[in-house]
Design a protein around this motif. Structure first.
Motif, PDB file in Angstrom:
ATOM      1  N   SER A  88      46.932  58.798   8.627  1.00  0.00           N
ATOM      2  CA  SER A  88      46.009  58.593   9.744  1.00  0.00           C
ATOM      3  C   SER A  88      46.569  58.964  11.109  1.00  0.00           C
ATOM      4  O   SER A  88      45.987  59.776  11.836  1.00  0.00           O
ATOM      5  CB  SER A  88      45.529  57.139   9.768  1.00  0.00           C
ATOM      6  N   ARG A  89      47.679  58.345  11.501  1.00  0.00           N
ATOM      7  CA  ARG A  89      48.204  58.595  12.851  1.00  0.00           C
ATOM      8  C   ARG A  89      48.670  60.038  13.016  1.00  0.00           C
ATOM      9  O   ARG A  89      48.511  60.635  14.087  1.00  0.00           O
ATOM     10  CB  ARG A  89      49.338  57.614  13.160  1.00  0.00           C
ATOM     11  N   ILE A  90      49.242  60.590  11.946  1.00  0.00           N
ATOM     12  CA  ILE A  90      49.664  61.995  11.992  1.00  0.00           C
ATOM     13  C   ILE A  90      48.434  62.894  12.115  1.00  0.00           C
ATOM     14  O   ILE A  90      48.434  63.881  12.858  1.00  0.00           O
ATOM     15  CB  ILE A  90      50.470  62.367  10.725  1.00  0.00           C
ATOM     16  N   ASN A  91      47.363  62.536  11.393  1.00  0.00           N
ATOM     17  CA  ASN A  91      46.120  63.304  11.470  1.00  0.00           C
ATOM     18  C   ASN A  91      45.557  63.306  12.891  1.00  0.00           C
ATOM     19  O   ASN A  91      45.128  64.348  13.405  1.00  0.00           O
ATOM     20  CB  ASN A  91      45.075  62.715  10.521  1.00  0.00           C
ATOM     21  N   ILE A  92      45.544  62.137  13.502  1.00  0.00           N
ATOM     22  CA  ILE A  92      45.015  62.018  14.871  1.00  0.00           C
ATOM     23  C   ILE A  92      45.821  62.892  15.826  1.00  0.00           C
ATOM     24  O   ILE A  92      45.263  63.666  16.613  1.00  0.00           O
ATOM     25  CB  ILE A  92      45.063  60.543  15.327  1.00  0.00           C
ATOM     26  N   ILE A 142      54.958  68.753  21.775  1.00  0.00           N
ATOM     27  CA  ILE A 142      55.964  69.345  20.878  1.00  0.00           C
ATOM     28  C   ILE A 142      55.306  69.837  19.585  1.00  0.00           C
ATOM     29  O   ILE A 142      55.610  70.937  19.102  1.00  0.00           O
ATOM     30  CB  ILE A 142      57.075  68.318  20.577  1.00  0.00           C
ATOM     31  N   LEU A 143      54.402  69.038  19.042  1.00  0.00           N
ATOM     32  CA  LEU A 143      53.721  69.437  17.807  1.00  0.00           C
ATOM     33  C   LEU A 143      52.855  70.669  18.042  1.00  0.00           C
ATOM     34  O   LEU A 143      52.843  71.590  17.208  1.00  0.00           O
ATOM     35  CB  LEU A 143      52.865  68.287  17.283  1.00  0.00           C
ATOM     36  N   TRP A 155      41.313  73.235  20.639  1.00  0.00           N
ATOM     37  CA  TRP A 155      41.063  74.511  21.301  1.00  0.00           C
ATOM     38  C   TRP A 155      42.057  75.619  20.920  1.00  0.00           C
ATOM     39  O   TRP A 155      42.134  76.637  21.582  1.00  0.00           O
ATOM     40  CB  TRP A 155      41.046  74.344  22.829  1.00  0.00           C
ATOM     41  N   LEU A 156      42.797  75.435  19.839  1.00  0.00           N
ATOM     42  CA  LEU A 156      43.684  76.498  19.362  1.00  0.00           C
ATOM     43  C   LEU A 156      42.961  77.460  18.424  1.00  0.00           C
ATOM     44  O   LEU A 156      43.516  78.490  18.048  1.00  0.00           O
ATOM     45  CB  LEU A 156      44.898  75.908  18.630  1.00  0.00           C
ATOM     46  N   ASN A 157      41.747  77.110  18.017  1.00  0.00           N
ATOM     47  CA  ASN A 157      40.970  77.943  17.097  1.00  0.00           C
ATOM     48  C   ASN A 157      41.685  78.151  15.763  1.00  0.00           C
ATOM     49  O   ASN A 157      41.660  79.237  15.186  1.00  0.00           O
ATOM     50  CB  ASN A 157      40.648  79.303  17.742  1.00  0.00           C
ATOM     51  N   ILE A 158      42.343  77.078  15.298  1.00  0.00           N
ATOM     52  CA  ILE A 158      43.004  77.079  13.989  1.00  0.00           C
ATOM     53  C   ILE A 158      42.313  76.026  13.118  1.00  0.00           C
ATOM     54  O   ILE A 158      42.169  74.881  13.538  1.00  0.00           O
ATOM     55  CB  ILE A 158      44.499  76.725  14.107  1.00  0.00           C
ATOM     56  N   PRO A 159      41.837  76.388  11.934  1.00  0.00           N
ATOM     57  CA  PRO A 159      41.209  75.392  11.046  1.00  0.00           C
ATOM     58  C   PRO A 159      42.188  74.282  10.688  1.00  0.00           C
ATOM     59  O   PRO A 159      43.365  74.550  10.416  1.00  0.00           O
ATOM     60  CB  PRO A 159      40.820  76.198   9.808  1.00  0.00           C
ATOM     61  N   VAL A 160      41.700  73.045  10.681  1.00  0.00           N
ATOM     62  CA  VAL A 160      42.545  71.891  10.387  1.00  0.00           C
ATOM     63  C   VAL A 160      41.889  71.024   9.314  1.00  0.00           C
ATOM     64  O   VAL A 160      40.716  70.655   9.431  1.00  0.00           O
ATOM     65  CB  VAL A 160      42.803  71.032  11.640  1.00  0.00           C
ATOM     66  N   ILE A 161      42.651  70.712   8.274  1.00  0.00           N
ATOM     67  CA  ILE A 161      42.229  69.771   7.239  1.00  0.00           C
ATOM     68  C   ILE A 161      43.101  68.529   7.377  1.00  0.00           C
ATOM     69  O   ILE A 161      44.330  68.640   7.450  1.00  0.00           O
ATOM     70  CB  ILE A 161      42.408  70.362   5.833  1.00  0.00           C
ATOM     71  N   VAL A 162      42.481  67.360   7.423  1.00  0.00           N
ATOM     72  CA  VAL A 162      43.247  66.114   7.468  1.00  0.00           C
ATOM     73  C   VAL A 162      42.968  65.320   6.199  1.00  0.00           C
ATOM     74  O   VAL A 162      41.873  65.384   5.645  1.00  0.00           O
ATOM     75  CB  VAL A 162      42.918  65.267   8.716  1.00  0.00           C
ATOM     76  N   SER A 163      43.967  64.576   5.759  1.00  0.00           N
ATOM     77  CA  SER A 163      43.816  63.817   4.518  1.00  0.00           C
ATOM     78  C   SER A 163      44.239  62.369   4.709  1.00  0.00           C
ATOM     79  O   SER A 163      45.341  62.091   5.178  1.00  0.00           O
ATOM     80  CB  SER A 163      44.657  64.453   3.402  1.00  0.00           C
ATOM     81  N   ALA A 176      46.637  67.866  18.957  1.00  0.00           N
ATOM     82  CA  ALA A 176      47.566  68.969  19.243  1.00  0.00           C
ATOM     83  C   ALA A 176      46.942  70.333  18.993  1.00  0.00           C
ATOM     84  O   ALA A 176      47.338  71.330  19.610  1.00  0.00           O
ATOM     85  CB  ALA A 176      48.832  68.809  18.400  1.00  0.00           C
ATOM     86  N   THR A 177      45.970  70.406  18.093  1.00  0.00           N
ATOM     87  CA  THR A 177      45.354  71.697  17.747  1.00  0.00           C
ATOM     88  C   THR A 177      44.035  71.931  18.477  1.00  0.00           C
ATOM     89  O   THR A 177      43.363  72.940  18.234  1.00  0.00           O
ATOM     90  CB  THR A 177      45.091  71.778  16.233  1.00  0.00           C
TER      91      THR A 177
END
Length: 380
Positions: A97-101, A79-80, A109-117, A106-107
């Motif tokens: 943490s869990r949301i970041n994981i 869904i995400l 191989w989508l080729n979208i940059p992701v920043i986690v905090s 979820a992202t």
């Protein structure tokens, strides 16, 4: 710039408040902001700019057992992933943490940059064995990891530290003016606030205050907040003979009215991430006493300049610091005079410039990779 922000919810909490500020700030610049939450709360506790696209996904249900948990997590990822694709972002930012994981999975191989905090103290906030392993593995997928403090950063392997940066919370409050308002605290008041949970250490604060009750009968303590430990804290208060000296008003809408009328703010936490409560108190011109817990207070308080740090979980040291300020009005005034300087040290403009610097670096990095791959493809 199109940014998709992801967090568990927008209910009361420090991380939630900061994400709402970020969403509103960038939306005001004309950027396209989508904010996804895992819960199903259609009315967030924090106000959002009307231009922010807010989508509660309703995927936060608890699992009855491990098998159902695996199934629910796979559903969350699906869904995400679809929600992120539909938002068509230039970059994704997730908190906690869990949301970041889940976001990093979820992202994939989508080729979208992701920043986690990381928004809490990883030394103390134990996720469980499986989630701990998943965090170390999935964080290697992130384009950048943002920590609030050096101590939180030091917890992780060097490889992950090398792909990280430190960005503290910003301090932003509505305009506060000294004015005649209804009295909400008694004169000569100590004040604290937070969730009634073990890590906030309100039991330590009650025991420290009890050491001073006989020598300073005119002083009271008000603790704003609520939580599962309320009955235990009320019992402890009564056992210590503080029933007429300690007040628990519960959750209040206007914490600043209380802060403006108090004399000293105290944080007795056993551990923190980056405590917004200290920042809010200092902005109101309150001298602050805080445990030097991991992590956050040491990064905020300039010991002896705008507050006092005491050893963590040391009731006697906490009591001594409280007595020091109670008995020394001159020092209280000195600390209080310097406390509001925090609004400049952690201004919205400064902190958001740090975030935007990371955005530029990450998106440029992604652009370079895409360009390199494109050029390579031409010669195949």
């Amino acid at each position: 710039m199109k940014i998709t922000l992801i967090i568990h919810s927008l209910t009361y909490g420090g991380a939630e408040r900061i994400m709402s500020i970020m969403a509103n700030y960038w939306s005001a610049k004309g950027w396209q902001i989508t904010l996804l939450t895992f819960d199903d709360n259609k009315i967030p506790d924090f106000p959002l700019d009307s231009r922010v696209t807010y989508i509660p996904l309703g995927i936060a249900e608890k699992s009855l057992n491990a098998i159902i948990g695996i199934w629910n997590n796979l559903k969350r990822i699906r869904i995400l992933r679809n929600a992120i694709i539909n938002s068509d972002p230039d970059i994704v930012i997730s908190f906690m943490s869990r949301i970041n994981i889940t976001t990093l999975l979820a992202t994939r191989w989508l080729n979208i940059p992701v920043i986690v905090s990381e928004r809490s103290n990883p030394e103390k906030s134990y996720l469980g064995w499986n989630w701990q392993k998943l965090r170390k593995w999935t964080y290697s997928f992130a384009d950048k990891i943002v920590f609030q403090t050096q101590r939180a950063r030091d917890y992780f392997p060097v490889k992950l530290q090398n792909n990280s940066c430190i960005i503290p919370n910003m301090v932003v409050l509505p305009a506060i003016k000294k004015q005649s308002v209804e009295k909400v605290v008694i004169e000569r008041s100590l004040i604290a606030m937070g969730r009634f949970v073990p890590e906030k250490g309100f039991d330590l604060l009650l025991q420290a205050f009890a050491k001073l009750k006989d020598n300073y009968p005119e002083w009271t303590l008000t603790i704003l907040g609520d939580g599962k430990l309320r009955p235990e804290l009320e019992c402890l208060r009564n056992e210590l003979g503080l029933s007429d000296r300690v007040y628990f008003p519960g959750m209040v809408n206007d914490t600043y009215a209380f802060l403006q009328q108090a004399d000293i703010f105290i944080m007795s936490s056993r551990f923190e991430g980056f405590p917004n409560a200290i920042c809010e108190a200092m902005t109101c011109g309150l001298p602050v006493i805080s445990t030097d817990c991991p992590s956050g207070p040491r990064e905020i308080i300039r010991d002896g300049i705008d507050g006092i740090l005491v050893p963590n979980e040391d009731i006697s040291a906490l009591a001594a610091a409280i007595e020091r300020l109670i008995s020394n009005e001159q020092e209280r005034n000195y600390l209080a005079a310097h406390a509001p300087e925090i609004t400049e040290r952690f201004s919205v403009k400064k902190i958001m410039e740090m975030w935007e610097d990371v955005l530029v670096k990450v998106t440029q990095k992604e652009f370079i990779i895409q360009k390199s791959e494109s050029n390579t493809a031409k010669f195949r």
